[in-house]
Design a protein around this motif. Structure first.
Motif, short mmCIF file in Angstrom:
data_model
loop_
_atom_site.label_atom_id
_atom_site.label_comp_id
_atom_site.label_asym_id
_atom_site.label_seq_id
_atom_site.Cartn_x
_atom_site.Cartn_y
_atom_site.Cartn_z
N ARG A 12 1.12 -0.92 0.40
CA ARG A 12 -0.17 -0.15 -0.04
C ARG A 12 0.62 0.91 0.83
O ARG A 12 0.48 2.44 -0.52
CB ARG A 12 -1.12 -0.54 1.23
CG ARG A 12 -2.01 -0.54 1.28
CD ARG A 12 -3.43 -0.25 1.85
NE ARG A 12 -2.90 -1.09 3.26
CZ ARG A 12 -3.05 -2.56 3.94
NH1 ARG A 12 -3.13 -3.19 3.71
NH2 ARG A 12 -2.01 -1.91 5.06
N THR A 15 2.10 2.16 -3.59
CA THR A 15 1.24 2.34 -4.22
C THR A 15 0.82 3.85 -4.10
O THR A 15 1.06 4.75 -5.34
CB THR A 15 -0.77 2.10 -3.71
OG1 THR A 15 0.39 -0.04 -4.28
CG2 THR A 15 -1.62 2.29 -4.35
N GLU A 16 1.34 4.33 -2.56
CA GLU A 16 1.07 5.38 -2.38
C GLU A 16 2.13 6.28 -2.84
O GLU A 16 2.31 7.53 -3.61
CB GLU A 16 0.94 5.67 -0.53
CG GLU A 16 -1.10 5.84 -0.64
CD GLU A 16 -2.25 5.90 -1.43
OE1 GLU A 16 -1.95 6.97 -2.16
OE2 GLU A 16 -2.80 5.10 -1.79
N LYS A 19 1.61 6.43 -6.17
CA LYS A 19 0.90 8.17 -7.09
C LYS A 19 1.37 9.02 -7.10
O LYS A 19 0.86 10.49 -7.86
CB LYS A 19 -0.69 7.93 -6.04
CG LYS A 19 -1.33 6.29 -6.18
CD LYS A 19 -2.76 6.31 -5.19
CE LYS A 19 -3.04 5.12 -5.58
NZ LYS A 19 -4.53 5.48 -4.42
N ALA A 28 -4.78 7.13 -10.90
CA ALA A 28 -4.61 6.03 -9.48
C ALA A 28 -4.94 4.60 -10.14
O ALA A 28 -4.79 4.00 -10.18
CB ALA A 28 -5.78 6.71 -8.23
N GLN A 29 -6.12 4.72 -11.18
CA GLN A 29 -6.44 3.65 -11.30
C GLN A 29 -4.84 2.93 -12.13
O GLN A 29 -5.02 1.54 -12.13
CB GLN A 29 -8.01 3.11 -12.07
CG GLN A 29 -9.16 3.59 -11.37
CD GLN A 29 -9.18 5.50 -11.79
OE1 GLN A 29 -8.94 5.85 -12.56
NE2 GLN A 29 -10.10 5.71 -10.94
N GLU A 32 -2.72 1.44 -9.57
CA GLU A 32 -3.32 0.61 -8.96
C GLU A 32 -3.17 -1.04 -9.56
O GLU A 32 -2.60 -2.25 -8.86
CB GLU A 32 -4.45 1.04 -8.45
CG GLU A 32 -4.72 2.18 -7.31
CD GLU A 32 -5.87 2.32 -6.93
OE1 GLU A 32 -7.36 1.51 -7.12
OE2 GLU A 32 -6.09 3.38 -6.13
N GLY A 36 -1.11 -3.88 -8.30
CA GLY A 36 -1.94 -5.62 -8.85
C GLY A 36 -1.16 -6.01 -9.32
O GLY A 36 -1.32 -7.08 -9.51
#
Length: 73
Positions: A12, A15-16, A19, A28-29, A32, A36
């Motif tokens: 996580r 991910t941040e 971003k 963001a998609q 992510e 993933g």
């Protein structure tokens, strides 16, 4: 994403961090999805200590390979 809670928290954070690094250039998609996909690629690896670092590196490569949205006009 399966894994232990420390690994999940680290992914996580990746991910941040991505971003922030790709703000204005990637949604963001997209980020992510890249994280993933990178995590999925490493899901069966027996040594888990470096998974977050490897996920970040792979996700950055995935994002770099996406078309630049500013050039899509």
């Amino acid at each position: 994403m399966p894994g232990d809670s420390r690994e999940d928290a680290a992914v996580r954070e990746v991910t941040e961090r991505l971003k922030s690094a790709y703000a204005g250039r990637r949604t963001a998609q997209e980020i992510e999805a890249a994280v993933g996909k990178a995590y999925h690629h490493l899901r069966d690896r027996p040594v888990r200590d470096f998974v977050p670092v490897l996920v970040e590196r792979r996700a950055r490569r995935i994002l770099a390979d996406l078309p630049d949205p500013s050039e899509m006009d």
